[in-house]
Design an enzyme around this catalytic site. Sequence first.
Site, short mmCIF file in Angstrom:
data_model
loop_
_atom_site.label_atom_id
_atom_site.label_comp_id
_atom_site.label_asym_id
_atom_site.label_seq_id
_atom_site.Cartn_x
_atom_site.Cartn_y
_atom_site.Cartn_z
N ALA A 221 0.92 -1.50 -0.33
CA ALA A 221 -0.02 0.37 0.12
C ALA A 221 1.03 1.14 -0.29
O ALA A 221 0.45 2.22 -0.53
CB ALA A 221 -1.04 0.20 1.05
N HIS A 222 2.54 0.94 0.15
CA HIS A 222 3.09 1.88 0.75
C HIS A 222 4.23 2.53 0.13
O HIS A 222 5.40 2.02 0.45
CB HIS A 222 3.34 2.76 1.61
CG HIS A 222 3.83 3.85 2.39
ND1 HIS A 222 5.26 4.34 2.09
CD2 HIS A 222 3.01 4.87 2.68
CE1 HIS A 222 5.20 5.61 2.22
NE2 HIS A 222 4.55 5.51 2.79
N PHE A 223 4.73 1.68 -1.71
CA PHE A 223 3.68 2.68 -2.61
C PHE A 223 3.69 1.27 -3.75
O PHE A 223 4.53 0.59 -3.70
CB PHE A 223 3.36 4.13 -2.91
CG PHE A 223 3.61 5.06 -2.40
CD1 PHE A 223 2.37 5.43 -1.73
CD2 PHE A 223 4.53 5.75 -1.70
CE1 PHE A 223 2.46 6.29 -0.80
CE2 PHE A 223 4.55 6.12 -0.65
CZ PHE A 223 3.62 7.41 -0.50
N SER A 228 8.11 1.65 0.64
CA SER A 228 9.07 2.00 1.19
C SER A 228 8.47 2.37 2.50
O SER A 228 6.89 2.10 2.65
CB SER A 228 9.28 3.94 0.62
OG SER A 228 8.60 4.69 0.83
#
Length: 326
Positions: A221-223, A228
């Site tokens: 989800a990040h990203f 990261s």
Amino acid sequence: MEIQPISFDIPGIMACQQNRYPMLFIDRVTECVPLKYAKGFKLFTYNEWYFHGYETASPKVWNVVQIEAMSQMFLMTFLSEEKFRGLVAMSNRFDKVQFFRKIIPGERLDLEATLESFGRGVARGKVKGEVNGVLTCSMECTIVIPEFFADFKQSLANNTASKVVSNITAGNVINFGIENVKECLLNKYPWLLLDGATEIQPGKFVKAIKNFTYNEHYFPAHFPGSPSVPGFIQIECCMQSFLLTFLSLDQYKRRETADRLLNNVHLRRKIVPGDTLEMHASLDSFSRGIARGRVESYVNGEQAISLEVTAVVVDELEKFRPKLKG
């Protein structure tokens, strides 16, 4: 001509910023004037994943989650501008981060972010959060859009290229693994963010490590295109290493703590899957349940995140509060 405020629901927020479940921490932007301010809120329910990562009878919203919620509302002050929508933004610095009350499941955090300056991909401003009209958290922040601040990563590398020698003196080099950490902290999966300590002198300092693998739940989800470690996860890693400096003392093991103030929080480099974060935490003072100190961290010898912190042992602090006369 007066600019009319606009609002954003979840699809609108996701069109502006790249945070996704389980890393999206605002539910609605109720009022926004791009490049000026944004107001909105985050609702808290017991089904949130982080409530179950700390062994206490009184679940609370972690302070770093409040930091991330404030950051995401601040993002809306400039990513709501049409030409910036959907761009990746990175936390760079937080100052005067304060927490005034506990937030519990069932409450709503109202957020107000003000953009004070924005140029060359660097945004600076302030955010505050309230619950039922009572000030709950606040901070000053600097966030960058790397695409418009092309020298961001290079400038960080130039500032931190040389190996940094820790000012923590050598202590007890030991095998202090995850089971030892669990004997000291109340944190548990998925909110235990230390893998162990390589050096520790209880009441003085800790040298702890955290390995980052792509199996961590937040990377997809990040990203999706450039995984990261979220800034608030980096802060929490450092906070847990600091707590270990005094919760490793026998009389304080597994005591409940609360963060009160963070200062000079610098996020100096991107941390990606395959990196190991080495944290050097120093306890500068510890009295009447109030702990003050600092954390410096490194990836491959390069400076990563650093911060100054004030935290408290909750029940210890209560012993010294003035008692009201009946």
